[in-house]
Design a protein around this motif. Structure first.
Motif, mmCIF file in Angstrom:
data_model
loop_
_atom_site.group_PDB
_atom_site.id
_atom_site.type_symbol
_atom_site.label_atom_id
_atom_site.label_comp_id
_atom_site.label_asym_id
_atom_site.label_seq_id
_atom_site.Cartn_x
_atom_site.Cartn_y
_atom_site.Cartn_z
ATOM 1 N N GLY A 65 0.841 -1.187 0.000
ATOM 2 C CA GLY A 65 0.000 0.000 0.000
ATOM 3 C C GLY A 65 0.874 1.233 0.000
ATOM 4 N N GLY A 66 0.311 2.336 -0.467
ATOM 5 C CA GLY A 66 1.069 3.583 -0.493
ATOM 6 C C GLY A 66 2.296 3.527 -1.370
ATOM 7 N N GLY A 67 2.264 2.674 -2.402
ATOM 8 C CA GLY A 67 3.405 2.537 -3.307
ATOM 9 C C GLY A 67 4.474 1.579 -2.824
ATOM 10 N N VAL A 68 4.220 0.896 -1.706
ATOM 11 C CA VAL A 68 5.223 0.008 -1.104
ATOM 12 C C VAL A 68 4.745 -1.439 -1.135
ATOM 13 C CG1 VAL A 68 6.400 -0.591 1.052
ATOM 14 C CG2 VAL A 68 6.131 1.812 0.399
ATOM 15 N N LEU A 69 5.603 -2.344 -1.565
ATOM 16 C CA LEU A 69 5.388 -3.787 -1.473
ATOM 17 C C LEU A 69 6.303 -4.307 -0.368
ATOM 18 C CD1 LEU A 69 4.026 -6.323 -2.897
ATOM 19 C CD2 LEU A 69 6.207 -6.564 -4.104
ATOM 20 N N LEU A 70 5.745 -5.067 0.579
ATOM 21 C CA LEU A 70 6.552 -5.524 1.711
ATOM 22 C C LEU A 70 7.771 -6.314 1.250
ATOM 23 C CD1 LEU A 70 6.943 -5.653 4.771
ATOM 24 C CD2 LEU A 70 5.540 -7.731 4.772
ATOM 25 N N ASN A 71 7.624 -7.155 0.230
ATOM 26 C CA ASN A 71 8.772 -7.937 -0.260
ATOM 27 C C ASN A 71 9.936 -7.053 -0.688
ATOM 28 O OD1 ASN A 71 6.485 -9.886 -0.447
ATOM 29 N ND2 ASN A 71 8.079 -11.207 -1.297
ATOM 30 N N ASP A 72 9.624 -5.886 -1.243
ATOM 31 C CA ASP A 72 10.678 -4.984 -1.718
ATOM 32 C C ASP A 72 11.202 -4.062 -0.618
ATOM 33 O OD1 ASP A 72 10.394 -6.087 -4.207
ATOM 34 O OD2 ASP A 72 9.124 -4.468 -4.991
ATOM 35 N N HIS A 73 10.420 -3.906 0.444
ATOM 36 C CA HIS A 73 10.812 -3.022 1.553
ATOM 37 C C HIS A 73 10.559 -3.737 2.883
ATOM 38 C CE1 HIS A 73 11.348 0.518 -1.046
ATOM 39 N NE2 HIS A 73 10.310 0.050 -1.714
ATOM 40 N N GLY A 280 -3.835 3.451 -2.229
ATOM 41 C CA GLY A 280 -3.308 4.677 -1.627
ATOM 42 C C GLY A 280 -2.175 5.290 -2.408
ATOM 43 N N SER A 281 -2.026 4.901 -3.667
ATOM 44 C CA SER A 281 -0.946 5.421 -4.505
ATOM 45 C C SER A 281 -1.485 5.753 -5.894
ATOM 46 C CB SER A 281 0.175 4.391 -4.640
ATOM 47 O OG SER A 281 1.132 4.788 -5.613
ATOM 48 N N ARG A 378 -8.211 8.789 18.865
ATOM 49 C CA ARG A 378 -7.904 10.059 18.225
ATOM 50 C C ARG A 378 -8.284 9.996 16.759
ATOM 51 N NH1 ARG A 378 -2.075 12.285 20.004
ATOM 52 N NH2 ARG A 378 -2.984 14.078 18.909
ATOM 53 N N GLU A 379 -8.938 11.045 16.291
ATOM 54 C CA GLU A 379 -9.345 11.043 14.892
ATOM 55 C C GLU A 379 -8.136 11.152 13.986
ATOM 56 O OE1 GLU A 379 -12.396 13.188 11.731
ATOM 57 O OE2 GLU A 379 -12.227 13.991 13.774
ATOM 58 N N ARG A 380 -8.140 10.308 12.975
ATOM 59 C CA ARG A 380 -7.064 10.334 11.997
ATOM 60 C C ARG A 380 -7.433 11.299 10.888
ATOM 61 N NH1 ARG A 380 -5.004 8.782 7.322
ATOM 62 N NH2 ARG A 380 -2.888 7.923 7.300
ATOM 63 N N ARG A 381 -6.527 12.195 10.556
ATOM 64 C CA ARG A 381 -6.785 13.170 9.500
ATOM 65 C C ARG A 381 -5.739 13.000 8.414
ATOM 66 N NH1 ARG A 381 -10.696 16.572 10.930
ATOM 67 N NH2 ARG A 381 -11.170 16.840 13.154
ATOM 68 N N ASP A 382 -6.215 12.907 7.173
ATOM 69 C CA ASP A 382 -5.320 12.675 6.047
ATOM 70 C C ASP A 382 -5.927 13.354 4.829
ATOM 71 O OD1 ASP A 382 -3.273 9.932 5.107
ATOM 72 O OD2 ASP A 382 -3.910 11.563 3.805
ATOM 73 N N GLU A 383 -5.128 14.138 4.141
ATOM 74 C CA GLU A 383 -5.637 14.822 2.958
ATOM 75 C C GLU A 383 -6.048 13.845 1.868
ATOM 76 O OE1 GLU A 383 -2.676 17.538 1.721
ATOM 77 O OE2 GLU A 383 -2.842 18.833 3.486
ATOM 78 N N LYS A 384 -5.417 12.674 1.854
ATOM 79 C CA LYS A 384 -5.738 11.675 0.831
ATOM 80 C C LYS A 384 -6.881 10.801 1.330
ATOM 81 C CE LYS A 384 -1.013 11.474 -0.884
ATOM 82 N NZ LYS A 384 0.169 10.613 -1.122
ATOM 83 N N SER A 385 -8.053 11.385 1.475
ATOM 84 C CA SER A 385 -9.178 10.662 2.050
ATOM 85 C C SER A 385 -10.012 9.933 1.008
ATOM 86 C CB SER A 385 -10.079 11.627 2.832
ATOM 87 O OG SER A 385 -10.541 12.665 1.978
ATOM 88 N N GLU A 386 -9.782 10.235 -0.257
ATOM 89 C CA GLU A 386 -10.545 9.586 -1.309
ATOM 90 C C GLU A 386 -9.728 8.465 -1.949
ATOM 91 O OE1 GLU A 386 -13.687 10.214 -1.960
ATOM 92 O OE2 GLU A 386 -13.690 11.720 -0.379
ATOM 93 N N ARG A 387 -10.401 7.411 -2.362
ATOM 94 C CA ARG A 387 -9.710 6.285 -3.007
ATOM 95 C C ARG A 387 -9.053 6.745 -4.304
ATOM 96 N NH1 ARG A 387 -7.620 3.103 -3.103
ATOM 97 N NH2 ARG A 387 -8.424 1.260 -4.104
ATOM 98 N N LEU A 388 -7.812 6.309 -4.503
ATOM 99 C CA LEU A 388 -7.106 6.593 -5.743
ATOM 100 C C LEU A 388 -7.353 5.491 -6.773
ATOM 101 C CD1 LEU A 388 -3.766 7.919 -4.256
ATOM 102 C CD2 LEU A 388 -5.538 9.230 -5.404
ATOM 103 N N GLY A 389 -7.784 4.338 -6.314
ATOM 104 C CA GLY A 389 -8.151 3.256 -7.227
ATOM 105 C C GLY A 389 -9.546 2.803 -6.842
#
Length: 394
Positions: A65-73, A280-281, A378-389
């Protein structure tokens, strides 16, 4: 003490929907769900506008997620990035998932998750190791060069890992029942997947201690009238859980519905995202074991057309289950909250809104769009609140 209440919305507590109720939170924990009358006049109260408040989603299979694959990172930063990407969509606890790879990559991922837990990385709930002990015939998008049979040395190394929950997906062709029994005695959760085994093979694995079947219908022997296969064994056993991908690509909505009605064992179906880095990417292309995977119309494939995981969050899965599959909202939510928490033996901490549980919850609007997310009260706030896919709609 930080203490507040939320009202003005239906509250699904993991078991049933409470109406005219209030959720009371104190210092990052659920204090109680109670009738929204005669609340303490000094208690801060926020009134929402309809919709449903539900436990945060619990996802037991997240590759990236977020452009990251666990195998690669396979490091703490990679784990954190994946957790943050999915938290934006209401998944407040997940198992970062490392798929079939070289042994050093697998154990680097295990060490990364162990460290992330020790550092209290928000959203990290354990690890899922999917492969390399799977069937070559049912490898799907996994790297064939790394697929192999489990040895007794592998069993010893896995049992020595000091990390729970620890979920591992294996195939009956590559792992013996006695090895499954040893793993389960060590507290490792064993799931059957990427498997071409027979009904009898899988039933033996379940008797040995396997507790789940990974992404039902996908990458496994199918249900036949004389050869029930992995699917038949999963549906026929009241003791085993089954995860399923609800994205409109991996399983037809009619088959999702049929599986839910056929599955023995009450509330034993778990929704998973099987998410890849695109969630998320904005990126539409990523590498999977040296091969190119591409997103197009919400579908991820290798160049040869093989499905390569999913482009959904668990919130998308809930909307799909309550939409095209036509499940009651309570059942769709239960598959993404209470059921996975129970499977992981974390029901006192996650998946339910009840006294003592972590104050992780989401607010879904009446149209099931994601309104707000709270983690540890605590409320989580993130500007990227809409699905990118976007999830596919058949």
């Amino acid at each position: 003490m930080t203490r507040f209440a939320i009202t003005g919305t239906d509250i699904f507590d993991g078991v049933r929907t409470r109406r005219n109720a209030a959720l009371i939170v104190a210092d990052g924990r659920i204090e109680e769900v109670r009738e929204a009358v005669d609340l303490d006049p000094d208690l801060p109260v926020e009134r929402l506008n309809g919709g449903t408040l539900a436990p945060g989603f619990v996802d037991i299979q997240v590759n990236g997620g977020g452009g990251v694959l666990l195998n690669d990172h396979p490091d703490v930063d990679g784990v954190r990035a994946i957790c943050e990407a999915h938290a934006a969509f209401g998944t407040t606890s997940l198992l970062p998932t490392v798929i079939t790879d070289r042994e050093e990559v697998t154990f680097a991922a295990i060490d990364a998750v162990k460290t992330a837990l020790a550092r209290h990385v928000t959203g990290c709930g354990g690890i899922h190791v999917e492969g390399p002990f799977i069937a070559l015939k049912r490898k799907g998008a996994h790297d064939a060069a790394c697929v192999r049979t489990m040895t007794d040395e592998d069993v010893a190394k896995l049992c020595a890992v000091d990390l729970r929950p620890f979920l591992i997906t294996v195939a009956t062709e590559s792992v013996k029942p006695e090895q499954i029994a040893t793993l389960t005695r060590a507290g490792i959760l064993v799931s059957i997947g990427h498997c071409d085994g027979s009904y009898e093979d899988v039933s033996a694995a379940i008797r040995a201690g396997a507790r789940c079947v990974t992404h039902l219908f996908n990458a496994m022997s199918q249900l036949g009238h004389r050869t029930p296969g992995v699917v038949g064994a999963a549906l026929d056993s009241a003791d085993v859980w089954a995860s399923i991908i609800a994205d409109g690509h991996h399983v037809h909505p009619a088959m999702v519905d049929l599986a839910l009605r056929a599955k023995k064992g009450e509330n034993r179906m778990i929704a998973i995202s099987d998410a890849m880095p695109t969630v998320g990417s904005a990126g539409d292309v990523f590498e999977l074991g040296g091969r190119r995977a591409t997103r197009q119309s919400g579908r991820l494939t290798l160049d040869d057309g093989t499905l390569a995981g999913c482009d959904i969050s668990l919130h998308d899965a809930v909307r799909y289950l309550a939409g095209p599959v036509r499940l009651p909202l309570e059942e769709a939510l239960r598959m993404a909250t209470a059921n996975p928490a129970r499977f992981l033996d974390r029901e006192t901490e996650r998946g339910f809104l009840r006294s003592g549980a972590a104050a992780d919850f989401v607010w879904l609007r009446d149209d099931l769009s994601l309104g707000r997310v709270w983690m540890n009260g605590r409320e989580r706030r993130d500007e990227k609140s809409e699905r990118l896919g976007q999830v596919a709609r058949p």
